[in-house]
Design a protein around this motif. Sequence first.
Motif, mmCIF file in Angstrom:
data_model
loop_
_atom_site.group_PDB
_atom_site.id
_atom_site.type_symbol
_atom_site.label_atom_id
_atom_site.label_comp_id
_atom_site.label_asym_id
_atom_site.label_seq_id
_atom_site.Cartn_x
_atom_site.Cartn_y
_atom_site.Cartn_z
ATOM 1 N N GLY A 72 115.351 -30.923 36.676
ATOM 2 C CA GLY A 72 115.331 -32.027 37.624
ATOM 3 C C GLY A 72 115.104 -31.561 39.048
ATOM 4 N N MET A 73 115.629 -30.389 39.380
ATOM 5 C CA MET A 73 115.461 -29.834 40.720
ATOM 6 C C MET A 73 114.043 -29.335 40.959
ATOM 7 S SD MET A 73 118.974 -27.633 41.278
ATOM 8 C CE MET A 73 118.515 -27.138 42.953
ATOM 9 N N PHE A 74 113.426 -28.766 39.902
ATOM 10 C CA PHE A 74 112.098 -28.161 40.038
ATOM 11 C C PHE A 74 111.173 -28.720 38.959
ATOM 12 C CE2 PHE A 74 115.393 -24.993 41.178
ATOM 13 C CZ PHE A 74 115.154 -24.924 42.547
ATOM 14 N N PRO A 75 110.753 -29.975 39.108
ATOM 15 C CA PRO A 75 109.937 -30.633 38.067
ATOM 16 C C PRO A 75 108.461 -30.260 38.160
ATOM 17 C CG PRO A 75 110.351 -32.163 39.851
ATOM 18 C CD PRO A 75 111.079 -30.895 40.215
ATOM 19 N N PRO A 423 118.661 -34.982 40.139
ATOM 20 C CA PRO A 423 118.651 -36.234 39.374
ATOM 21 C C PRO A 423 119.545 -36.163 38.134
ATOM 22 C CG PRO A 423 116.425 -35.540 39.945
ATOM 23 C CD PRO A 423 117.322 -34.401 40.280
ATOM 24 N N TYR A 424 119.715 -34.957 37.632
ATOM 25 C CA TYR A 424 120.552 -34.756 36.443
ATOM 26 C C TYR A 424 121.402 -33.519 36.692
ATOM 27 C CZ TYR A 424 121.854 -33.348 31.697
ATOM 28 O OH TYR A 424 122.565 -32.980 30.584
ATOM 29 N N LYS A 425 122.693 -33.631 36.472
ATOM 30 C CA LYS A 425 123.580 -32.479 36.651
ATOM 31 C C LYS A 425 124.028 -31.944 35.293
ATOM 32 C CE LYS A 425 125.282 -33.527 41.276
ATOM 33 N NZ LYS A 425 126.469 -33.682 42.139
ATOM 34 N N ALA A 426 124.176 -30.632 35.217
ATOM 35 C CA ALA A 426 124.532 -29.974 33.955
ATOM 36 C C ALA A 426 125.805 -30.594 33.377
ATOM 37 C CB ALA A 426 124.717 -28.479 34.180
ATOM 38 N N PHE A 427 125.696 -31.062 32.147
ATOM 39 C CA PHE A 427 126.837 -31.687 31.475
ATOM 40 C C PHE A 427 127.937 -30.638 31.261
ATOM 41 C CE2 PHE A 427 129.147 -32.808 27.574
ATOM 42 C CZ PHE A 427 129.585 -34.077 27.908
ATOM 43 N N GLY A 428 129.184 -31.027 31.591
ATOM 44 C CA GLY A 428 130.307 -30.131 31.367
ATOM 45 C C GLY A 428 130.434 -29.014 32.372
ATOM 46 N N TYR A 429 129.657 -29.100 33.483
ATOM 47 C CA TYR A 429 129.751 -28.069 34.516
ATOM 48 C C TYR A 429 131.159 -28.096 35.127
ATOM 49 C CZ TYR A 429 128.820 -25.532 38.862
ATOM 50 O OH TYR A 429 128.855 -24.624 39.894
ATOM 51 N N PRO A 430 131.782 -26.944 35.373
ATOM 52 C CA PRO A 430 131.296 -25.570 35.164
ATOM 53 C C PRO A 430 131.693 -24.974 33.812
ATOM 54 C CG PRO A 430 133.312 -25.500 36.425
ATOM 55 C CD PRO A 430 133.065 -26.956 36.132
ATOM 56 N N VAL A 431 132.425 -25.739 32.994
ATOM 57 C CA VAL A 431 133.002 -25.158 31.774
ATOM 58 C C VAL A 431 131.932 -24.756 30.763
ATOM 59 C CG1 VAL A 431 134.534 -25.565 29.802
ATOM 60 C CG2 VAL A 431 135.160 -26.407 32.079
#
Length: 480
Positions: A72-75, A423-431
């Motif tokens: 999402g950051m670098f599409p 636009p999308y953040k890593a699910f379960g971050y930071p675990v």
Amino acid sequence: MDEPQENLTMKRELGLLDATLLVAGSMIGSGIFIVSSDMLKDVGSSGWLILVWLITGLMTLIAAISYGELSGMFPKAGGQYVYLKEAYNPLIGFLYGWSFFTVIQTGTIAAVAVAFGKFLGYLNEDLGDGNTVFQFTDTFKISAAQLVGIALIILLTYINTRGIKTGKIIQTTFTATKLIALFGLIIFGFLAANSDIWNANWQDAWTMKRHITRIDAGSSADNWVNLVGVSILGAFAAAMVGSIFSSDAWNNVTFIAGEVRNPQRNIGLSLFLGTLIVTLIYIAANVMYISVLPIEQLAFAKDNRIALSVATEVFGTVGTTLIAVMIMVSTFGCDNGLILSGARVYYTMAKDGLFFRKTSVLNKNSVPEFALWIQCVMACILCISGKYGDLLDMISFVVVLFYVLTIIGIFILRKTRPEAERPYKAFGYPVLPALYILMGLTFCTLLIVFKPEYTWPGLIIVLIGLPVYYIWRQLLPAEK
């Protein structure tokens, strides 16, 4: 070759379904039909076999949903190369791209293409690996299967120079076909399951044992050695080399982000959906295997072709033909996805002055044609060498190490670019990302300790890239 067009840009022709099928199609090649046989020789029991696949599947899913943030950051085209460059520096990105070109992608393309030729040999022996076409020394010879593999790579490369839409049609058609075929094999396998065999295979499911020699099926069980303590960890890591190879290439969709519609959404979603589908198929297939045949027969399937042994048990003699056709469809679609996506990495590297300048130009069909052909040449060389299989075993360490570095990059970018659009953040971050890092580093450490022959060749390939980087930096400055 078409004349390059300086003013063209890539066309966003791929939707969510296309991207998801690219993820699944690039992952499913010949591995799921073969590698479990060798994995059983390492771990020796049904419980450990399934656990290896579960752990690999968990790692793959965590990595995929973590990569969603980076995509999402670098599409744009380049995927993992871009993520590493942005999180660290151009050198780290180049070392990944160098390894990618010299063996990771091209070696996989070669291995999958020759697998196509080997199984074509079941339909026509003259085209299989049993037919030696050229023999130069006792150890260096070229089989018909290798030549078939080269022909397949050239054909698919040519098709993909015609434009992304043509490659998309092949990818969608062949991936859908092999998914249906795999589901069919799994269903019919479960219908033919033998409860006595199932119970016997699970009777001693958690005693890990390794076979001390590679001998023919039907040999005495005395050749198994029970493992305890740290030996279990080493055997587990060795078995994971096969499952990781079979589950790799899930990140190929990130390389073609420049041709995906709404990449900020669709790349991350396709990574999750594609890896989830394949993980479920792989686990189901292995559970099916151990419900049909005894562990001994699975571990010592002829030429490690475990799916062929199972299909013969389920369908009779026609099973040989069915599996041969299934694997040909699977490898054809897999190689198409690998060829299509891999060239975009070299294209982006060239834009940064880290690959042949001509690679950064699109042809009239808006695809990096020169990048496709130079990838084709490298893959064909590896086909001829016959060493692609050894290289892929030895590169698993490096592949996982780069995945770990990339996911560490999420933490780095959260700190260095906190205001960047995500636009999308890593699910379960930071675990969950931290869990992958821990699992990946554990796998790499176990290989270093117990299977150093799987580590140092890959590291040498990466380190050769160091002087190449500095030479290239001097000769080919990046585009303005």
